[in-house]
Design a protein around this motif. Structure first.
Motif, PDB file in Angstrom:
ATOM      1  N   GLY A  28      99.920  11.620 -19.329  1.00 15.19           N
ATOM      2  CA  GLY A  28     100.040  12.785 -20.190  1.00 15.19           C
ATOM      3  C   GLY A  28     100.934  13.830 -19.570  1.00 15.19           C
ATOM      4  N   VAL A  29     101.137  14.924 -20.306  1.00 15.79           N
ATOM      5  CA  VAL A  29     101.940  16.046 -19.833  1.00 15.79           C
ATOM      6  C   VAL A  29     101.079  17.294 -19.879  1.00 15.79           C
ATOM      7  CG1 VAL A  29     103.950  17.500 -20.298  1.00 15.79           C
ATOM      8  CG2 VAL A  29     104.092  15.041 -20.629  1.00 15.79           C
ATOM      9  N   ASP A  85     107.686  15.157 -16.504  1.00 13.54           N
ATOM     10  CA  ASP A  85     106.652  15.252 -15.476  1.00 13.54           C
ATOM     11  C   ASP A  85     105.352  14.697 -16.040  1.00 13.54           C
ATOM     12  OD1 ASP A  85     108.383  16.504 -13.716  1.00 13.54           O
ATOM     13  OD2 ASP A  85     107.915  18.474 -14.532  1.00 13.54           O
ATOM     14  N   ILE A  86     104.968  13.551 -15.553  1.00 15.62           N
ATOM     15  CA  ILE A  86     103.795  12.867 -16.085  1.00 15.62           C
ATOM     16  C   ILE A  86     102.620  13.040 -15.130  1.00 15.62           C
ATOM     17  CG2 ILE A  86     102.864  10.616 -16.736  1.00 15.62           C
ATOM     18  CD1 ILE A  86     105.736   9.796 -17.458  1.00 15.62           C
ATOM     19  N   VAL A  87     101.444  13.345 -15.705  1.00 15.89           N
ATOM     20  CA  VAL A  87     100.208  13.436 -14.926  1.00 15.89           C
ATOM     21  C   VAL A  87      99.263  12.345 -15.414  1.00 15.89           C
ATOM     22  CG1 VAL A  87     100.393  15.913 -14.489  1.00 15.89           C
ATOM     23  CG2 VAL A  87      99.146  15.120 -16.498  1.00 15.89           C
ATOM     24  N   LYS A  88      98.298  12.015 -14.600  1.00 17.67           N
ATOM     25  CA  LYS A  88      97.251  11.091 -15.020  1.00 17.67           C
ATOM     26  C   LYS A  88      96.151  11.906 -15.681  1.00 17.67           C
ATOM     27  CE  LYS A  88      98.143   7.561 -11.609  1.00 17.67           C
ATOM     28  NZ  LYS A  88      97.660   6.858 -10.435  1.00 17.67           N
ATOM     29  N   PHE A 120      98.959  16.971 -23.205  1.00 14.08           N
ATOM     30  CA  PHE A 120      99.418  16.108 -24.286  1.00 14.08           C
ATOM     31  C   PHE A 120      99.262  14.673 -23.812  1.00 14.08           C
ATOM     32  CE2 PHE A 120     102.799  13.438 -26.072  1.00 14.08           C
ATOM     33  CZ  PHE A 120     102.548  13.605 -27.419  1.00 14.08           C
ATOM     34  N   VAL A 121      98.576  13.850 -24.616  1.00 12.99           N
ATOM     35  CA  VAL A 121      98.342  12.450 -24.279  1.00 12.99           C
ATOM     36  C   VAL A 121      98.816  11.606 -25.449  1.00 12.99           C
ATOM     37  CG1 VAL A 121      96.607  10.727 -23.672  1.00 12.99           C
ATOM     38  CG2 VAL A 121      96.303  13.083 -22.941  1.00 12.99           C
ATOM     39  N   ASN A 132      97.975  15.308  -9.066  1.00 18.21           N
ATOM     40  CA  ASN A 132      98.650  14.908 -10.305  1.00 18.21           C
ATOM     41  C   ASN A 132      97.705  14.311 -11.340  1.00 18.21           C
ATOM     42  OD1 ASN A 132     101.214  15.735  -9.350  1.00 18.21           O
ATOM     43  ND2 ASN A 132     101.367  13.824  -8.195  1.00 18.21           N
ATOM     44  N   THR A 133      96.455  14.763 -11.323  1.00 19.83           N
ATOM     45  CA  THR A 133      95.450  14.253 -12.261  1.00 19.83           C
ATOM     46  C   THR A 133      94.697  15.418 -12.872  1.00 19.83           C
ATOM     47  OG1 THR A 133      95.180  12.241 -10.933  1.00 19.83           O
ATOM     48  CG2 THR A 133      93.429  12.748 -12.493  1.00 19.83           C
TER      49      THR A 133
END
Length: 155
Positions: free
Chosen positions: A100-101, A80-83, A109-110, A128-129
């Protein structure tokens, strides 16, 4: 994916280097290990498990699979990736947005071309950011504790 915490040993001059080892998370399904050394350097390798133990071996000269694809690390951790938007001196530049996560305790985590980091994250009105506001907190929690990433992945 089936994953487990392991000790990562490297092959050096056709022998297992017993003097230096790292900690890591081994993904049994794909034979990949996310390895973290004592200085917080995170690398991803193809690895071979040592039967009957929590040790994996990385061949001498093995290529860091994340060097050309930092998103691989993110995908292995959570999928699951977020900006992540960064704020420096009150400004957020779109060109500085990274993937990042989102982790527990409002951390993110980036992993980018400069390497991995875990930072305090703030919510954003953009779906999602998340925001990392370096004006308020510049702490890289991974730099302070290199084992933190492995502990977060394995729970």
């Amino acid at each position: 994916m089936n994953k487990r915490k392991v000790t990562v040993k490297h092959i050096f001059q056709n022998e297992v280097d017993h003097d230096f080892s790292d900690i890591g998370v081994f993904y049994d399904d794909c034979g990949i290990v996310v390895s973290c050394d004592q200085f917080g350097l995170v690398e991803v390798y193809k690895a071979t498990p040592v039967e009957g133990s929590n040790v994996v071996l990385v061949d001498e000269g093995a290529k860091d699979l994340s060097s050309d694809n930092p998103e691989l690390v993110i995908g292995l951790i959570a999928g699951d990736i977020v900006k992540v938007q960064f704020i420096y001196d009150g400004i957020s530049l779109p060109s500085e947005t990274r993937s990042g996560v989102l982790l527990a305790n409002n951390r993110v985590f980036v992993y980018d071309n400069e390497g991995p980091g875990i930072y305090a994250a703030q919510s954003s009105s953009i779906p999602n950011t998340v925001i990392v506001n370096f004006d308020e907190n510049q702490t890289d929690y991974l730099a302070e504790n290199s084992a933190l990433l492995i502990d977060l992945i394995t729970g």
